[in-house]
Structure formats: C-alpha cells, structure tokens
Design a protein around this motif. Structure first.
Motif, PDB file in Angstrom:
ATOM      1  N   GLU A  78       0.834  -1.187   0.000  1.00  0.00           N
ATOM      2  CA  GLU A  78       0.000   0.000   0.000  1.00  0.00           C
ATOM      3  C   GLU A  78       0.877   1.248   0.000  1.00  0.00           C
ATOM      4  O   GLU A  78       1.690   1.430   0.895  1.00  0.00           O
ATOM      5  N   SER A  81      -2.356   4.733   0.532  1.00  0.00           N
ATOM      6  CA  SER A  81      -3.685   4.117   0.644  1.00  0.00           C
ATOM      7  C   SER A  81      -4.181   3.420  -0.612  1.00  0.00           C
ATOM      8  O   SER A  81      -5.371   3.092  -0.703  1.00  0.00           O
ATOM      9  N   THR A  82      -3.303   3.173  -1.578  1.00  0.00           N
ATOM     10  CA  THR A  82      -3.749   2.471  -2.782  1.00  0.00           C
ATOM     11  C   THR A  82      -2.603   1.628  -3.361  1.00  0.00           C
ATOM     12  O   THR A  82      -1.577   1.437  -2.728  1.00  0.00           O
ATOM     13  N   TYR A  83      -2.802   1.115  -4.571  1.00  0.00           N
ATOM     14  CA  TYR A  83      -1.822   0.254  -5.225  1.00  0.00           C
ATOM     15  C   TYR A  83      -0.495   0.967  -5.453  1.00  0.00           C
ATOM     16  O   TYR A  83      -0.463   2.172  -5.677  1.00  0.00           O
ATOM     17  N   THR A  84       0.567   0.176  -5.488  1.00  0.00           N
ATOM     18  CA  THR A  84       1.856   0.721  -5.907  1.00  0.00           C
ATOM     19  C   THR A  84       1.821   0.959  -7.413  1.00  0.00           C
ATOM     20  O   THR A  84       1.015   0.349  -8.134  1.00  0.00           O
ATOM     21  N   ALA A 112      -2.394  -8.493   2.287  1.00  0.00           N
ATOM     22  CA  ALA A 112      -1.601  -7.260   2.330  1.00  0.00           C
ATOM     23  C   ALA A 112      -0.892  -7.224   3.664  1.00  0.00           C
ATOM     24  O   ALA A 112      -1.397  -7.739   4.670  1.00  0.00           O
ATOM     25  N   GLY A 120      -2.235  -2.542   5.388  1.00  0.00           N
ATOM     26  CA  GLY A 120      -2.658  -2.554   3.993  1.00  0.00           C
ATOM     27  C   GLY A 120      -4.157  -2.659   3.804  1.00  0.00           C
ATOM     28  O   GLY A 120      -4.631  -2.985   2.711  1.00  0.00           O
ATOM     29  N   ASN A 122      -6.453  -0.484   3.384  1.00  0.00           N
ATOM     30  CA  ASN A 122      -7.043   0.388   2.363  1.00  0.00           C
ATOM     31  C   ASN A 122      -6.868  -0.174   0.961  1.00  0.00           C
ATOM     32  O   ASN A 122      -7.789  -0.127   0.148  1.00  0.00           O
ATOM     33  N   VAL A 123      -5.703  -0.718   0.664  1.00  0.00           N
ATOM     34  CA  VAL A 123      -5.476  -1.276  -0.668  1.00  0.00           C
ATOM     35  C   VAL A 123      -6.288  -2.558  -0.869  1.00  0.00           C
ATOM     36  O   VAL A 123      -6.772  -2.827  -1.962  1.00  0.00           O
ATOM     37  N   THR A 143      -5.130  -9.189   6.207  1.00  0.00           N
ATOM     38  CA  THR A 143      -4.104  -8.161   6.352  1.00  0.00           C
ATOM     39  C   THR A 143      -3.274  -8.441   7.601  1.00  0.00           C
ATOM     40  O   THR A 143      -3.801  -8.895   8.627  1.00  0.00           O
TER      41      THR A 143
END
Length: 178
Positions: A78, A81-84, A112, A120, A122-123, A143
C-alpha cells in the motif's frame, strides 16, 4: 493445483512478496510459482504507447501465467492508501489485452501487509471493490499489520491472533478447491 503468487511491490526485499510466498507454500503438493514484479517492469501505460508499440510482451507473459494458474495469491503493498505504481502498471497493461478480464476469472486469496498498524487494509478494500470488474473472485482476504513484529522468516506469522485468523481463511480457500 497450480498457484501463482506475487507481491504488489517492486521493492527488492518486498514484505508482500514474502507474505505471498509464505501463503502459497501452505498448500501441500501444489505447484507454486512466486513472481517478482521487477521482472515485469514495462513502460508506464498510456494509450499513446499502446497505439504506437502495442502491448508489451511482458504483459502478455504475465497474463499467460495468470491463465495457467488455478489460484492467485496476491499480497498488495500500500502506497498512499492504494496500489503501488509497479502493480498498477502491470494491472493497466493486462487490462488492455483484447477479450480478457484482467485476472482471467481466477479465484484470489488476497493479502496485504505493511510495517504500520493498518496492514494494507485500504489497498485490500480498493482491490475488493474493483475485483468483480477485473476477473478476480476474492475468496478470502487477510491483512497483517506491523510485519516486522508479527512475522518471522522461519516461523511465519508469530502473532497468535493474526495466525489463527490467517489459518481460518487459508482453510476456507483450501476448502474451495476440495
């Protein structure tokens, strides 16, 4: 059973790749392949690049590996708060392959981890919301917060509460294939 596992990160020592590999190796007798997203580094997706050069061979290879698997184990890192970017770029390129759902209508054990207390979450929520539109059927998600405190390279998950949660979800995924 063929399992394809990867961490959604291009960090050299990705804790998410470690967690994905750990989870994949809990399936006795399975044929496991753990991918490193560094091996799938492609130009940043744009429709201009696609129109000029087509879809990169690495995207096609990645999609072939997804298609050959019975189960995907994805552990998403994450960033903000999102994808790499590394994961999102692979995701974007495979989404452009004609007549294809991104993740090939495959069942997914979604994971995650992070060094912080959120683990992780959020992702994972972002992927779970997107999954039905992207050919991914999330069977279970897990997670692991504070990776350095809760995971040991030799023992695996050392936090008893999180270990019990992981094992419950792992059993549910295994039962899906029983």
């Amino acid at each position: 059973m063929k399992i394809l596992a990867f961490g959604g990160s291009n960090a050299k020592d990705s804790i998410n790749k470690t967690l994905a590999g750990y989870a994949a190796n809990q399936f006795a007798g399975a044929e496991v392949e753990v991918l490193d997203l560094n091996d799938y580094e492609m130009p940043i997706f744009s429709t201009d690049r696609q129109n000029q050069d087509g879809i990169p061979a690495l995207a096609l290879t990645f999609a072939e590996k997804v298609d050959a698997a019975d189960l995907l184990i994805i552990s998403l890192a994450e960033h903000n708060s999102t994808y790499t970017v590394a994961f999102k770029n692979v995701f974007d390129w495979i989404s452009r392959i004609k007549d294809r759902k991104h993740f090939g209508e495959k069942p997914v054990f979604l994971l995650a981890t992070a060094t912080g207390p959120g683990g992780g979450k959020n992702v994972v929520a972002a992927f779970e919301a997107r999954a039905p539109f992207s050919g991914a059927s999330v069977l279970q998600s897990f997670t692991l917060p504070k990776f350095k405190d809760n995971f040991d390279a030799e023992k695996g998950i050392v936090n008893e509460e999180k270990k019990a949660e992981f094992e419950e979800k792992l059993t549910a995924v295994k039962n899906f294939f029983a």
